[in-house]
Design an enzyme around this catalytic site. Structure first.
Site, mmCIF file in Angstrom:
data_model
loop_
_atom_site.group_PDB
_atom_site.id
_atom_site.type_symbol
_atom_site.label_atom_id
_atom_site.label_comp_id
_atom_site.label_asym_id
_atom_site.label_seq_id
_atom_site.Cartn_x
_atom_site.Cartn_y
_atom_site.Cartn_z
ATOM 1 N N ARG A 90 23.981 45.316 36.261
ATOM 2 C CA ARG A 90 24.735 44.079 36.109
ATOM 3 C C ARG A 90 24.129 43.045 37.059
ATOM 4 O O ARG A 90 24.043 43.273 38.263
ATOM 5 C CB ARG A 90 26.203 44.289 36.470
ATOM 6 N N LEU A 208 41.241 37.201 32.587
ATOM 7 C CA LEU A 208 42.063 36.898 33.758
ATOM 8 C C LEU A 208 42.127 38.124 34.663
ATOM 9 O O LEU A 208 42.864 39.078 34.400
ATOM 10 C CB LEU A 208 43.485 36.490 33.330
ATOM 11 N N GLY A 211 38.802 37.337 39.546
ATOM 12 C CA GLY A 211 38.056 36.160 39.087
ATOM 13 C C GLY A 211 38.552 35.879 37.681
ATOM 14 O O GLY A 211 38.881 36.819 36.956
ATOM 15 N N PHE A 284 48.916 39.561 41.523
ATOM 16 C CA PHE A 284 50.075 38.988 40.821
ATOM 17 C C PHE A 284 51.312 39.879 40.903
ATOM 18 O O PHE A 284 52.433 39.395 40.810
ATOM 19 C CB PHE A 284 49.703 38.682 39.360
ATOM 20 N N GLU A 384 33.146 46.165 30.715
ATOM 21 C CA GLU A 384 31.835 45.587 31.025
ATOM 22 C C GLU A 384 30.754 46.655 31.161
ATOM 23 O O GLU A 384 29.611 46.438 30.787
ATOM 24 C CB GLU A 384 31.933 44.734 32.300
HETATM 25 P P1 AMP Z 1 40.402 42.684 37.836
HETATM 26 O O1 AMP Z 1 39.677 41.703 38.712
HETATM 27 O O2 AMP Z 1 40.109 42.515 36.370
HETATM 28 O O3 AMP Z 1 40.313 44.101 38.306
HETATM 29 O O4 AMP Z 1 41.963 42.296 37.976
HETATM 30 C C1 AMP Z 1 42.632 42.438 39.193
HETATM 31 C C2 AMP Z 1 43.972 41.709 39.163
HETATM 32 O O5 AMP Z 1 44.726 42.099 38.004
HETATM 33 C C3 AMP Z 1 44.852 42.058 40.344
HETATM 34 O O6 AMP Z 1 44.612 41.210 41.426
HETATM 35 C C4 AMP Z 1 46.250 41.876 39.798
HETATM 36 O O7 AMP Z 1 46.676 40.560 40.078
HETATM 37 C C5 AMP Z 1 46.118 42.034 38.307
HETATM 38 N N1 AMP Z 1 46.773 43.266 37.833
HETATM 39 C C6 AMP Z 1 46.234 44.496 37.713
HETATM 40 N N2 AMP Z 1 47.157 45.370 37.232
HETATM 41 C C7 AMP Z 1 48.296 44.665 37.042
HETATM 42 C C8 AMP Z 1 49.594 44.973 36.568
HETATM 43 N N3 AMP Z 1 49.915 46.211 36.201
HETATM 44 N N4 AMP Z 1 50.505 43.982 36.503
HETATM 45 C C9 AMP Z 1 50.192 42.733 36.885
HETATM 46 N N5 AMP Z 1 48.987 42.374 37.348
HETATM 47 C C10 AMP Z 1 48.048 43.319 37.426
#
Ligand code: AMP
Length: 398
Positions: A90, A208, A211, A284, A384
Site C-alpha cells: 500500500r 468514514l 480518516g 465516535f 483494502e
Molecule cells: P477506521 O479508521 O476505518 O478503522 O475507523 C475507525 C473509527 O470507526 C473509530 O474511530 C470509531 O469512531 C468508528 N467505529 C468503529 N467501530 C464503531 C462502532 N461499533 N460504532 C461506532 N463507531 C465505530
C-alpha cells in the site's frame, strides 16, 4: 497465488497473507514500535492471536520477523519464503506519475522518490517498507498500489485549486485525493449490488473512518473527491480539521505564537471531532456516550461532522447531475447507524430516504434505504487488503 499485503508506516507495519484464488485471509498481523523496541502480532486463520516482543531496530528486522512467523514450523502458513508468490504494497501518494498500480522496480522507486515532497509523512515510510521487503525477498515480484491512483481520472475542473496556475505547473499543487483503493473497491461492489453496469452508473462512496473522504464515481471513474493535496482537506475527521479558511492558519499562528509546523499539528492532530468535543475523543463511540451524559460539545461535534458529510453528498449529486446509489463504508460508515441517520436526514427533497429499521445493522453489506427511495443507500464493508491483493494479481498478469 499467495499474496503478502504490506501497509508500512514510520513505526508500524500491518500485513496480511491472502490466497488470491479463494480470497481467504491465511494470516494477518502487525509490527509495532519499529525503531523503538518492537512487538509482533501474528494470527494464522482459525488460530490464536500471538503477541511477541521482538527487537525491531529497523524495518528490515520487522519484515524478517513477519517472514519468520509465516514460515514457523508449528504456527506458520507456508513452508518457505518461496511459497509467497508476490507482495502488494500500500503506497500513499503517487502524484500524477502513477495513474494505476505499478510493478516495483528501480525505475518505479526513483519515480516515487520524486513525489515524496507531496507526502513527506507517508511516502518515505512506505518506501522503507518496500526496500526492506526487496532486501529480504529478492526473487519475489512486488506491486505498489497507490491511494491516489483511482482519482487520477478527475477532470481538471475538479482537481485545480483557485490559485495561480503556475503553482500547479511548478509544484504540482492540486487535489489528488486518497482512500482510492477503498473507493474503487466499494464503488465496484455497489454497482454490482444495485445491478447496474459500473461503467454507466453514478455512485457516491462515503469512506468514514478515522480518516474520512467522499468520492463521486461516474461511469466507473472517480470524478471528484473530498481529500486534496494531502489527506487534510474535506470532511471533518477524527483529529483532522478538513476544510478551513486558510486565513485561519495565519490568525491562529499569530494568536497562539505558533509556527507553520505548530499550526499544521493543530489541524492534523488536535482538531476534527476530537478538538470540537473539547478533547473528549476521536472515537465516535465515546462521543455518543458523551451525548448520553449530556455533554454539549460532543453533540456539537457529531452535528458539525454529519452536516459536512451531508453537504459533500449533496454537492456530488449536483456534480454528477444525479446519483444511482450511495455507499457508507469504513469503521464509522459501516458501524454507526446514528451518524448515517443524521447524514441522510435532509435528502427528502431529492427523494432519497433511509429505512430506519434496515439502518440498524452494523458491519454488514445491506441496503438501508426504503424500496421507494430514488437512490439506493447501502452499507458496503471495505476491504483494502483484498483490493491490494487483487491489484497485485492484475498487474502481474499484464
Ligand atoms: P477506521 O479508521 O476505518 O478503522 O475507523 C475507525 C473509527 O470507526 C473509530 O474511530 C470509531 O469512531 C468508528 N467505529 C468503529 N467501530 C464503531 C462502532 N461499533 N460504532 C461506532 N463507531 C465505530
Amino acid at each position: 497465488m499467495k499474496i503478502l499485503v504490506i501497509n508500512c508506516g514510520s513505526s508500524s507495519l500491518k500485513y496480511q497473507v491472502i490466497d488470491s484464488e479463494t480470497e481467504a485471509v491465511l494470516a494477518k498481523g502487525l509490527c509495532e514500535r519499529i525503531g523503538i523496541d518492537g512487538r509482533l502480532t501474528y494470527q494464522p486463520a482459525g488460530g490464536e492471536k500471538k503477541l511477541t516482543d521482538i527487537p525491531m531496530p529497523t524495518h528490515t528486522q520487522a519484515v524478517q520477523s513477519v517472514i519468520d512467523a509465516l514460515t514457523d514450523e508449528n504456527t506458520g502458513i507456508v513452508k518457505s519464503l518461496a511459497d509467497i508468490d508476490a507482495v502488494g504494497h500500500r503506497l500513499v501518494h503517487g502524484g500524477e506519475k502513477f495513474k494505476e498500480s505499478a510493478l516495483v522496480d528501480d525505475a518505479m522507486i526513483a519515480a516515487m522518490e520524486d513525489v515524496n515532497p507531496l507526502a513527506p509523512l507517508h511516502n518515505p515510510a512506505n518506501l522503507i517498507g518496500v526496500e526492506a521487503c526487496r532486501k529480504l525477498m529478492k526473487d519475489t515480484p512486488m506491486v505498489g498500489v497507490f491511494d491516489t491512483a483511482f482519482h487520477q481520472t478527475m477532470p481538471e475542473k475538479a482537481y485545480l485549486y483557485g490559485i495561480p496556475y503556475k503553482y500547479y505547473e511548478k509544484y504540482g499543487i492540486r487535489k489528488y485525493g486518497f482512500h482510492g483503493t477503498s473507493h474503487s473497491f466499494v464503488s465496484k461492489r455497489l454497482a454490482e449490488l444495485i445491478g447496474k453496469p459500473y461503467d454507466s452508473s453514478k455512485l457516491i462512496v462515503a469512506h468514514l473512518g478515522n480518516g474520512a473522504s467522499i468520492c463521486a464515481v461516474e461511469n466507473g471513474k472517480s470524478v471528484d473527491t473530498s481529500m486534496g493535496l494531502s489527506p487534510l482537506e474535506g470532511l471533518i475527521m477524527g483529529t483532522r480539521s478538513g476544510d478551513i479558511d486558510p486565513s485561519a492558519v495565519e490568525y491562529l499562528a499569530d494568536k497562539e505564537g505558533l509556527d507553520m509546523k505548530g499550526v499544521m499539528n493543530v489541524l492534523n492532530k488536535q482538531s476534527g471531532v476530537y478538538g470540537l468535543s473539547g478533547d473528549v475523543s476521536s472515537d465516535f463511540r465515546d462521543l455518543w456516550k458523551g451525548v448520553e451524559e449530556g455533554n454539549e460539545l460532543c453533540r456539537k461535534a457529531l452535528e458539525v461532522f454529519s452536516y459536512r458529510v451531508t453537504k459533500y453528498i449533496g454537492g456530488y449529486v449536483a456534480a454528477m447531475n444525479g446519483v444511482d446509489a450511495i455507499a457508507f463504508t469504513a469503521g464509522l460508515g459501516e458501524n454507526d447507524s446514528g451518524i448515517r441517520e443524521m447524514i441522510m436526514e435532509n435528502f427528502g427533497y431529492l427523494g432519497i430516504e433511509l429505512d430506519n429499521e434496515a439502518n440498524r445493522i452494523r458491519g454488514e453489506e445491506q441496503c438501508i434505504s426504503t424500496p421507494s427511495s430514488k437512490a439506493a443507500v447501502w452499507v458496503v464493508p471495505t476491504n483494502e487488503e483484498l483490493a491490494i491483493a487483487r491489484e497485485t494479481v492484475r498487474i502481474l498478469g499484464k
